[in-house]
Every structure is written in structure tokens, then in C-alpha cells.
Design a protein around this motif. Structure first.
Motif, PDB file in Angstrom:
ATOM      1  N   ASP A  53       0.838  -1.199   0.000  1.00 42.36           N
ATOM      2  CA  ASP A  53       0.000   0.000   0.000  1.00 42.36           C
ATOM      3  C   ASP A  53       0.876   1.254   0.000  1.00 42.36           C
ATOM      4  OD1 ASP A  53      -2.264   1.630   0.210  1.00 42.36           O
ATOM      5  OD2 ASP A  53      -2.276   1.534   2.398  1.00 42.36           O
ATOM      6  N   ALA A  54       1.988   1.201   0.738  1.00 35.89           N
ATOM      7  CA  ALA A  54       2.913   2.331   0.783  1.00 35.89           C
ATOM      8  C   ALA A  54       3.639   2.525  -0.544  1.00 35.89           C
ATOM      9  CB  ALA A  54       3.936   2.131   1.903  1.00 35.89           C
ATOM     10  N   ARG A  55       3.445   1.610  -1.474  1.00 34.73           N
ATOM     11  CA  ARG A  55       4.014   1.723  -2.815  1.00 34.73           C
ATOM     12  C   ARG A  55       2.925   1.867  -3.874  1.00 34.73           C
ATOM     13  NH1 ARG A  55       6.944  -0.417   0.755  1.00 34.73           N
ATOM     14  NH2 ARG A  55       9.222  -0.330   0.659  1.00 34.73           N
ATOM     15  N   GLY A  56       1.674   1.950  -3.432  1.00 33.55           N
ATOM     16  CA  GLY A  56       0.570   2.184  -4.348  1.00 33.55           C
ATOM     17  C   GLY A  56       0.140   0.981  -5.163  1.00 33.55           C
ATOM     18  N   ILE A  57       0.509  -0.236  -4.736  1.00 31.56           N
ATOM     19  CA  ILE A  57       0.175  -1.422  -5.542  1.00 31.56           C
ATOM     20  C   ILE A  57      -0.603  -2.474  -4.763  1.00 31.56           C
ATOM     21  CG2 ILE A  57       2.065  -1.155  -7.186  1.00 31.56           C
ATOM     22  CD1 ILE A  57       3.685  -3.146  -5.559  1.00 31.56           C
ATOM     23  N   ALA A  58      -1.020  -2.170  -3.539  1.00 27.47           N
ATOM     24  CA  ALA A  58      -1.734  -3.176  -2.740  1.00 27.47           C
ATOM     25  C   ALA A  58      -3.033  -3.605  -3.408  1.00 27.47           C
ATOM     26  CB  ALA A  58      -2.010  -2.643  -1.333  1.00 27.47           C
ATOM     27  N   GLU A  59      -3.806  -2.652  -3.886  1.00 27.63           N
ATOM     28  CA  GLU A  59      -5.102  -2.999  -4.473  1.00 27.63           C
ATOM     29  C   GLU A  59      -4.932  -3.824  -5.737  1.00 27.63           C
ATOM     30  OE1 GLU A  59      -7.868  -2.637  -2.942  1.00 27.63           O
ATOM     31  OE2 GLU A  59      -6.925  -1.511  -1.309  1.00 27.63           O
ATOM     32  N   GLU A  60      -3.894  -3.552  -6.502  1.00 27.55           N
ATOM     33  CA  GLU A  60      -3.635  -4.339  -7.703  1.00 27.55           C
ATOM     34  C   GLU A  60      -3.307  -5.785  -7.345  1.00 27.55           C
ATOM     35  OE1 GLU A  60      -0.850  -4.148 -11.751  1.00 27.55           O
ATOM     36  OE2 GLU A  60      -0.573  -2.677 -10.139  1.00 27.55           O
ATOM     37  N   VAL A  61      -2.508  -5.972  -6.294  1.00 31.05           N
ATOM     38  CA  VAL A  61      -2.191  -7.336  -5.849  1.00 31.05           C
ATOM     39  C   VAL A  61      -3.439  -8.020  -5.298  1.00 31.05           C
ATOM     40  CG1 VAL A  61      -0.862  -8.702  -4.184  1.00 31.05           C
ATOM     41  CG2 VAL A  61       0.238  -6.805  -5.401  1.00 31.05           C
ATOM     42  N   ILE A  62      -4.225  -7.310  -4.507  1.00 28.61           N
ATOM     43  CA  ILE A  62      -5.439  -7.891  -3.916  1.00 28.61           C
ATOM     44  C   ILE A  62      -6.394  -8.369  -5.001  1.00 28.61           C
ATOM     45  CG2 ILE A  62      -7.525  -7.313  -2.600  1.00 28.61           C
ATOM     46  CD1 ILE A  62      -5.723  -5.504  -0.855  1.00 28.61           C
ATOM     47  N   ALA A  63      -6.453  -7.655  -6.110  1.00 32.49           N
ATOM     48  CA  ALA A  63      -7.365  -8.028  -7.200  1.00 32.49           C
ATOM     49  C   ALA A  63      -7.014  -9.364  -7.835  1.00 32.49           C
ATOM     50  CB  ALA A  63      -7.369  -6.931  -8.256  1.00 32.49           C
ATOM     51  N   THR A  64      -5.814  -9.876  -7.594  1.00 37.12           N
ATOM     52  CA  THR A  64      -5.402 -11.145  -8.199  1.00 37.12           C
ATOM     53  C   THR A  64      -5.786 -12.357  -7.369  1.00 37.12           C
ATOM     54  OG1 THR A  64      -3.214 -11.251  -7.122  1.00 37.12           O
ATOM     55  CG2 THR A  64      -3.387  -9.977  -9.171  1.00 37.12           C
ATOM     56  N   GLY A  65      -6.274 -12.152  -6.136  1.00 32.39           N
ATOM     57  CA  GLY A  65      -6.455 -13.301  -5.252  1.00 32.39           C
ATOM     58  C   GLY A  65      -7.744 -13.306  -4.473  1.00 32.39           C
ATOM     59  N   THR A  66      -7.727 -14.091  -3.399  1.00 30.46           N
ATOM     60  CA  THR A  66      -8.894 -14.285  -2.534  1.00 30.46           C
ATOM     61  C   THR A  66      -8.553 -13.872  -1.107  1.00 30.46           C
ATOM     62  OG1 THR A  66      -9.642 -16.160  -3.856  1.00 30.46           O
ATOM     63  CG2 THR A  66     -10.517 -16.001  -1.633  1.00 30.46           C
ATOM     64  N   LYS A  67      -9.439 -13.092  -0.498  1.00 31.39           N
ATOM     65  CA  LYS A  67      -9.247 -12.682   0.898  1.00 31.39           C
ATOM     66  C   LYS A  67      -9.819 -13.741   1.833  1.00 31.39           C
ATOM     67  CE  LYS A  67     -10.139  -7.814  -0.292  1.00 31.39           C
ATOM     68  NZ  LYS A  67     -11.024  -6.669   0.021  1.00 31.39           N
ATOM     69  N   LEU A  68      -9.023 -14.149   2.796  1.00 32.99           N
ATOM     70  CA  LEU A  68      -9.480 -15.084   3.815  1.00 32.99           C
ATOM     71  C   LEU A  68      -9.272 -14.450   5.184  1.00 32.99           C
ATOM     72  CD1 LEU A  68      -8.035 -18.483   2.522  1.00 32.99           C
ATOM     73  CD2 LEU A  68     -10.286 -17.488   2.107  1.00 32.99           C
ATOM     74  N   SER A  69     -10.339 -14.297   5.935  1.00 38.55           N
ATOM     75  CA  SER A  69     -10.236 -13.654   7.240  1.00 38.55           C
ATOM     76  C   SER A  69      -9.971 -14.644   8.364  1.00 38.55           C
ATOM     77  CB  SER A  69     -11.526 -12.879   7.549  1.00 38.55           C
ATOM     78  OG  SER A  69     -12.633 -13.757   7.590  1.00 38.55           O
ATOM     79  N   ARG A  70     -10.016 -15.945   8.065  1.00 41.23           N
ATOM     80  CA  ARG A  70      -9.773 -16.925   9.126  1.00 41.23           C
ATOM     81  C   ARG A  70      -9.130 -18.175   8.538  1.00 41.23           C
ATOM     82  NH1 ARG A  70     -14.603 -20.366   9.198  1.00 41.23           N
ATOM     83  NH2 ARG A  70     -15.994 -19.627   7.543  1.00 41.23           N
ATOM     84  N   MET A  71      -8.444 -18.884   9.406  1.00 35.32           N
ATOM     85  CA  MET A  71      -7.874 -20.157   9.016  1.00 35.32           C
ATOM     86  C   MET A  71      -8.188 -21.185  10.093  1.00 35.32           C
ATOM     87  SD  MET A  71      -3.811 -19.385   9.642  1.00 35.32           S
ATOM     88  CE  MET A  71      -3.306 -21.015   9.115  1.00 35.32           C
ATOM     89  N   ARG A  72      -8.225 -22.435   9.703  1.00 40.76           N
ATOM     90  CA  ARG A  72      -8.552 -23.497  10.656  1.00 40.76           C
ATOM     91  C   ARG A  72      -7.357 -24.425  10.790  1.00 40.76           C
ATOM     92  NH1 ARG A  72     -13.154 -24.575   8.732  1.00 40.76           N
ATOM     93  NH2 ARG A  72     -12.599 -26.306   7.366  1.00 40.76           N
ATOM     94  N   LEU A  73      -6.896 -24.603  12.029  1.00 48.56           N
ATOM     95  CA  LEU A  73      -5.769 -25.458  12.329  1.00 48.56           C
ATOM     96  C   LEU A  73      -6.236 -26.805  12.855  1.00 48.56           C
ATOM     97  CD1 LEU A  73      -3.463 -22.900  14.186  1.00 48.56           C
ATOM     98  CD2 LEU A  73      -3.309 -23.614  11.797  1.00 48.56           C
ATOM     99  N   PHE A  74      -5.561 -27.850  12.387  1.00 48.43           N
ATOM    100  CA  PHE A  74      -5.791 -29.199  12.896  1.00 48.43           C
ATOM    101  C   PHE A  74      -7.260 -29.606  12.791  1.00 48.43           C
ATOM    102  CE2 PHE A  74      -2.565 -27.173  15.835  1.00 48.43           C
ATOM    103  CZ  PHE A  74      -1.514 -27.407  14.979  1.00 48.43           C
ATOM    104  N   ASN A  75      -7.949 -29.015  11.806  1.00 48.28           N
ATOM    105  CA  ASN A  75      -9.320 -29.372  11.434  1.00 48.28           C
ATOM    106  C   ASN A  75     -10.362 -28.966  12.461  1.00 48.28           C
ATOM    107  OD1 ASN A  75     -10.805 -30.339   9.278  1.00 48.28           O
ATOM    108  ND2 ASN A  75     -11.081 -32.356  10.181  1.00 48.28           N
ATOM    109  N   ARG A  76      -9.964 -28.177  13.486  1.00 51.64           N
ATOM    110  CA  ARG A  76     -10.975 -27.820  14.481  1.00 51.64           C
ATOM    111  C   ARG A  76     -10.726 -26.492  15.187  1.00 51.64           C
ATOM    112  NH1 ARG A  76     -10.498 -32.758  18.490  1.00 51.64           N
ATOM    113  NH2 ARG A  76     -10.253 -33.802  16.488  1.00 51.64           N
ATOM    114  N   ILE A  77      -9.540 -25.945  15.105  1.00 48.60           N
ATOM    115  CA  ILE A  77      -9.199 -24.734  15.851  1.00 48.60           C
ATOM    116  C   ILE A  77      -9.193 -23.551  14.890  1.00 48.60           C
ATOM    117  CG2 ILE A  77      -7.475 -23.589  17.266  1.00 48.60           C
ATOM    118  CD1 ILE A  77      -6.469 -26.434  18.004  1.00 48.60           C
TER     119      ILE A  77
END
Length: 461
Positions: A53-77
Motif C-alpha cells: 500500500d505504501a508503494r501504491g500497488i496493494a489494491e492491484e495485488v489484492i485483485a489477483t487473489g482471494t481474501k481469507l479472514s480466518r484459518m482453521r488449524l488441525f481441522n478444528r481450531i
């Protein structure tokens, strides 16, 4: 100032873009003759997105992928990133080649040269400069940076050891389509004899890492999709309908770190300086943050105003972070690979309880995302609304930013951007706080961190 960078991966390209934007003469030497569509890295964490973002390219990179707000460890945590104190409270899942493409476009546009099919075979340095040798010839420069991966030719040319050991052998990697995918989160599961990790790219493809305790073979052993399918099913209890495959690879994961990131006029960054397990997805991110730390310091040296010891501070700050990442990723992978059922049950219970403690959760997510990583005398500076603009938008100039109620002393227009704020904060170009204080301390702070002013008649821009 002329700089030679070995390696056109994300680390080398970010550094090349920063230096070229600051007016330096930059040449990147890349061993690969052609760009590769294959990649092991796929996660871009919040702190890295802040730096982009401090280089003005964060949004361009974000447009290439998927945002995930959570992850699951060991299939339950569950681990939730939504509460991160950042504009980017998520993990971005995108192939490394998208990040490389965007960084290369920025670097080339700024004036950096990229020479492919050129491998470093040796180097020589003295107090005046560096000579980097390749089969095609010799490149002379003021400084050189090895960002050329775990088998770094620059590191070998310096004669530096790369102490450490293999953590996990015979890891399987596959990019596949799934008929019955898991929920749209990063999923990790392990039983005594198998481990698997599944993450969506967001375009119908999924990345799978898998490991079978009972089948440890050399990296050169051919890998089949059926082996990936069987191991994934053993770890999760289902194979998610693994179908079409575009990439299969077998590799091993080491934990290694060079003792010094600087040797005279030569620096090491990214995998050339440190490697670790893929757990936590921190590899590419740590390298990019190495580059962000080193770039402005080399630029300040080229401009002639760098305070004494500034280049040495690259090792002082980043070596400790590299060591932390090795411990963090190593701890995650060791927990994932526990063999006995009792140990795994204890892991699940204790980890689940710990992550329900707010302070523990903040530290865990802060470390993995990079938002919680700071330097002893320079904490991370969060983005701020400055009335019509944001702090990280001001950082796009590649200079320090001084926030404060009054205009500072003149003479720093070439290295400082100013903005009105209710208190004084001097922010480094890499988004860390260099100083906070009072109006009476501003002049001393500027001399300490930005050197002497150019000329009393200069004005702040």
C-alpha cells in the motif's frame, strides 16, 4: 549509486523498484532464462499488504487473489484475522507469480534493468565497490544484494555458512481442482501418520501441501496425484474430490539462517538469508519485508545523508525477525506433525484454550500476519487518516513522514514529507516509527535520523 541485485523473485523485485524509484542505477541478475508459472508461495499477509500500500500497488495485488479472514488449524481450531489492527485484516491467497509480475512492472517502470539467464558465479569487493561475476561477464557496482534463494550464489561467493537442518522431508505440493472443497478458509489437519493443508486460490484452483510419515523418499522421486489424494484423505478423512492437477512437486523444508546479513558492501535478503517451513505462509512475506527495510537505507546512503550505522541496522533489525519466523513456523509444523494420539489431543485442547485468551490470540495473529512484529527502537506505525489523505499514501514518496502540529526546520525537502497531526511522529519509509516527541525536540530528531539539512534556504515539500 549502482546496485546489483541477484534474484528476480519478490524480494529482489521489491528492492529493485524501491532503489530505482529513489534514483539509483539498479540491475537485477536472474538465473532463470524465462519467467516461471510455478510457485510454492501463495499467501500475502497484512503487514506485507501495508508495505505494498505504501508503494501504491496493494489494491492491484489484492485483485489477483482471494481474501481469507480466518484459518482453521488441525481441522478444528479457528484463527480469526478479522480483528487485526490493519486496513487489511485478512490473508490474501494468490500465486507468487502474480506478486512478481506486479513488482517487476513497477521496478522496470522506475528504471531498473532485469537481465535473465544470468547466474552469479563469484564476487570480489573492496572499500570502493563490488564486482559481481557471471559466466557472461562482470558487473561493477557500489553495493550488491543476494536475493537469489536458498542456494544463493552470492552467499556461496561470500563463503558464508548456512547453518540449520531439514525439518520436514518429502513434502508433497499440488495445485488441483476440488469437486467437494472445504469451506472457504485455509484448512490444516494432521493425524499421527499424515498431514495436509488446503487453501483456495479463488479461481477454482486449490493449493495442497501433504506429508506422509510412512513414505519418506528423496525429492527426486516422482510424485503422483494418487499419492497426494491418499495422503489428504488420511489427514482429513476425505479427499475433497481431487480432480484436475496443474502442478505436482516433491520437496523438503529446511530451517536455516545465515549469521550475518551484511558482509562489507554485500547484503543478503529473503531465502538467501533464511529459510523455514511453509507453515504460516511467512516465507515470501519475510523476504519482502527484508527488502522494504534495506531499500530506503541504501537509498539514504546513495543520497549522502544516511546517519552512521544505518546500513548495519539492516542486519540488527531483520536478523532478529528472521529468527522469530523460524521459531514460529517451526513450532507450527512440529505441532502439526505430532505422532501420538494423546499428544495431538493435548495440542488441540491447549491450543484451543490459548486462542480464546485475547492477548494470546492478538500475539499469534500479529506474529503470523507481521502486524505484531516490530523493531526494538522502531514500532510499526499503523495507517492514519490525515484529513484528505492517509499516512501510507504519503509514504509512497519513499521518504520519511513527519506528522506534527507545526512546520519543522527547513532543509529536509529531499528526504521528508510533512503533514498536520495532533502530535509529533517521525515515520520511516518502511512504516515504522523512528521518533515521537515534542516541538522542542524536532530539530535534534531530524538531525539524528535524517542527517544534516541540505541548506537553510530549503523549504519543506
Amino acid at each position: 549509486m549502482k546496485t546489483i541485485i541477484a534474484g528476480a523473485g519478490p524480494t529482489g523485485l521489491l528492492l529493485a523498484g524501491d532503489l530505482a524509484a529513489a534514483g539509483a542505477d539498479v540491475t537485477v541478475l536472474e538465473r532463470r532464462a524465462e519467467e516461471s508459472n510455478l510457485t510454492r508461495a501463495f499467501a500475502v499477509h497484512a503487514r506485507t499488504l501495508e508495505l505494498l500500500d505504501a508503494r501504491g500497488i496493494a489494491e492491484e495485488v489484492i485483485a489477483t487473489g482471494t481474501k481469507l479472514s480466518r484459518m482453521r488449524l488441525f481441522n478444528r481450531i479457528g484463527v480469526d484475522f478479522a480483528a487485526l489492527p490493519s486496513r487489511f485484516p485478512f490473508v490474501l491467497i494468490t500465486p507468487q507469480y502474480h506478486v512478481e509480475r506486479i513488482l517487476e512492472e513497477r521496478a522496470v517502470k522506475a528504471g531498473a534493468r532485469i537481465v535473465r539467464g544470468t547466474e552469479v558465479t563469484g564476487l570480489r569487493q573492496d572499500e570502493r565497490g563490488v564486482e559481481v561475476h557471471t559466466k557472461a561477464g562482470t558487473h561493477a557496482a557500489d553495493y550488491a544484494v543476494g536475493a537469489d534463494g536458498a542456494h544463493s550464489g552470492v552467499r556461496h561467493a561470500l563463503g558464508l555458512e548456512f547453518p540449520g537442518r531439514a525439518v520436514v522431508r518429502s513434502l508433497m505440493l499440488a495445485d488441483v481442482r476440488l469437486a467437494r472443497p472445504p469451506q472457504d478458509v485455509i484448512s490444516v489437519s494432521a493425524v499421527g501418520t499424515a498431514f495436509a493443508f488446503v487453501a483456495p486460490f479463488g479461481d477454482g484452483w486449490y493449493r495442497i501441501f501433504a506429508w506422509n510419515r510412512e513414505h519418506q523418499v528423496p525429492d527426486s522421486t516422482p510424485l503422483t496425484l494418487e499419492e497426494v489424494r491418499e495422503t489428504t484423505e488420511r489427514a482429513f478423512g476425505r479427499d475433497f474430490g481431487i480432480g484436475e492437477c496443474r502442478w505436482l512437486s516433491r520437496f523438503h523444508s529446511d530451517e536455516r539462517q545465515v549469521e550475518r546479513y551484511r558482509t562489507g558492501r554485500v547484503f543478503l535478503a529473503g531465502d538467501a538469508a533464511h529459510v523455514h517451513s511453509p507453515a504460516g505462509g511467512q516465507g515470501m512475506n519475510t523476504g519482502l519485508q527484508d527488502a522494504a527495510n534495506l531499500g530506503w537505507k541504501l537509498a539514504a546512503t546513495a543520497a549522502g545523508w544516511a546517519p552512521t550505522g544505518l546500513l548495519d541496522s539492516y542486519h540488527d533489525e531483520r536478523h532478529a525477525v528472521g529468527r522469530l519466523v523460524l521459531r514460529t513456523s517451526g513450532g507450527i509444523i512440529r505441532l502439526a506433525l505430532l505422532e501420538s494420539r494423546a499428544a495431538r489431543l493435548g495440542r488441540d485442547v491447549l491450543t484451543g484454550l490459548a486462542l480464546h485468551v485475547p492477548a494470546v490470540l492478538r500475539r499469534a495473529t500479529g506474529t503470523i500476519s507481521g502486524v505484531g512484529i516490530y523493531y526494538p527502537h522502531a514500532p510499526r506505525t499503523a495507517d492514519a487518516d490525515l484529513g484528505g489523505t492517509r499516512l501510507y499514501e504519503l509514504l509512497r514518496a519513499g521518504r520519511h513522514v513527519l506528522l506534527g502540529p507545526a512546520v519543522p526546520p527547513p532543509g529536509y525537502a529531499d528526504r521528508l514529507v510533512c503533514a498536520a497531526y495532533d502530535r509529533y511522529i517521525l515515520v520511516r519509509p518502511d512504516g515504522y516509527t523512528a521518533w515521537t516527541g515534542t516541538a522542542g525536540e524536532v530539530a535534534v530528531a531530524l538531525r539524528t535520523h535524517l542527517g544534516d539539512p541540505r541548506h537553510p534556504a530549503d523549504t519543506i515539500s
